[in-house]
Design a protein around this motif. Sequence first.
Motif, PDB file in Angstrom:
ATOM      1  N   ARG A  54      49.235  39.626  41.900  1.00 44.19           N
ATOM      2  CA  ARG A  54      48.639  39.860  43.217  1.00 44.19           C
ATOM      3  C   ARG A  54      47.224  40.420  43.065  1.00 44.19           C
ATOM      4  O   ARG A  54      46.300  40.008  43.742  1.00 44.19           O
ATOM      5  CB  ARG A  54      49.508  40.829  44.013  1.00 44.19           C
ATOM      6  N   TRP A  58      44.686  37.135  44.731  1.00 47.76           N
ATOM      7  CA  TRP A  58      44.075  37.456  46.015  1.00 47.76           C
ATOM      8  C   TRP A  58      43.219  38.711  45.917  1.00 47.76           C
ATOM      9  O   TRP A  58      42.104  38.775  46.449  1.00 47.76           O
ATOM     10  CB  TRP A  58      45.155  37.626  47.083  1.00 47.76           C
ATOM     11  N   VAL A  62      39.278  38.939  47.021  1.00 47.29           N
ATOM     12  CA  VAL A  62      38.803  39.795  48.112  1.00 47.29           C
ATOM     13  C   VAL A  62      37.842  40.858  47.585  1.00 47.29           C
ATOM     14  O   VAL A  62      36.789  41.104  48.183  1.00 47.29           O
ATOM     15  CB  VAL A  62      39.992  40.436  48.858  1.00 47.29           C
ATOM     16  N   THR A  93      50.857  45.246  52.812  1.00 51.92           N
ATOM     17  CA  THR A  93      49.475  45.298  53.270  1.00 51.92           C
ATOM     18  C   THR A  93      48.692  46.411  52.585  1.00 51.92           C
ATOM     19  O   THR A  93      47.465  46.349  52.503  1.00 51.92           O
ATOM     20  CB  THR A  93      49.429  45.415  54.806  1.00 51.92           C
ATOM     21  N   ASN A  96      46.449  44.803  50.250  1.00 48.18           N
ATOM     22  CA  ASN A  96      45.304  44.154  50.877  1.00 48.18           C
ATOM     23  C   ASN A  96      44.214  45.168  51.207  1.00 48.18           C
ATOM     24  O   ASN A  96      43.039  44.915  50.992  1.00 48.18           O
ATOM     25  CB  ASN A  96      45.720  43.420  52.154  1.00 48.18           C
ATOM     26  N   GLU A 101      40.286  44.676  52.270  1.00 48.35           N
ATOM     27  CA  GLU A 101      40.484  44.052  53.581  1.00 48.35           C
ATOM     28  C   GLU A 101      40.632  45.132  54.649  1.00 48.35           C
ATOM     29  O   GLU A 101      41.231  46.174  54.407  1.00 48.35           O
ATOM     30  CB  GLU A 101      41.759  43.203  53.600  1.00 48.35           C
TER      31      GLU A 101
END
Length: 180
Positions: A54, A58, A62, A93, A96, A101
């Motif tokens: 992960r 991603w 990011v 999340t 993220n 993000e």
Amino acid sequence: MQLERDEWRARFANVKHGAFHLELRDVYGVPAESGPFTRWLAGIPETDEEITARRSGWGALVQGITSTGRTVRRVRVVTEPHTDYIRWEHEGTTFNVEFGEDIRWLPRHQFPTDLALPVEGRDWWLLDETSIVVNLVDAEGRAAGMELVEDPAVVADCVRVRDLLWPLGIPHADYKPVTA
């Protein structure tokens, strides 16, 4: 125009100012998520390998954007009480956010009832206010590709929706999952 995954990643990685994602579904059929989601339902935590994947996938993408001052924002419109998928997504999340993000949650019952959604109510990414990447799904809710839209009127409509929904969303740190 259909967009291949590599072209999508290149466009995303090379945004000049930022990207915004609108998510409207309570369940997603992403094949790569089925194993981790099933294990989460069984109470089994992510493996070190999954976390590493992960972060290097991603997360690296990011962070490559946000570390240079560009933005990656997302509004998730969700039904309360949440589906198991949304509870799992909420828990994940934190990664993220760690990647840079800015994610907000908008309970569906607070969604403006008179708001007409562009691109037939599908999820989409707005890239630099110049193009839209629409997430296509099949009848079972599985990813079925991406469509690039550069029509200025559609892009302007998506900018309008983003600007309306963003302030209505609840920042991730302040949003708590709702169960039945």
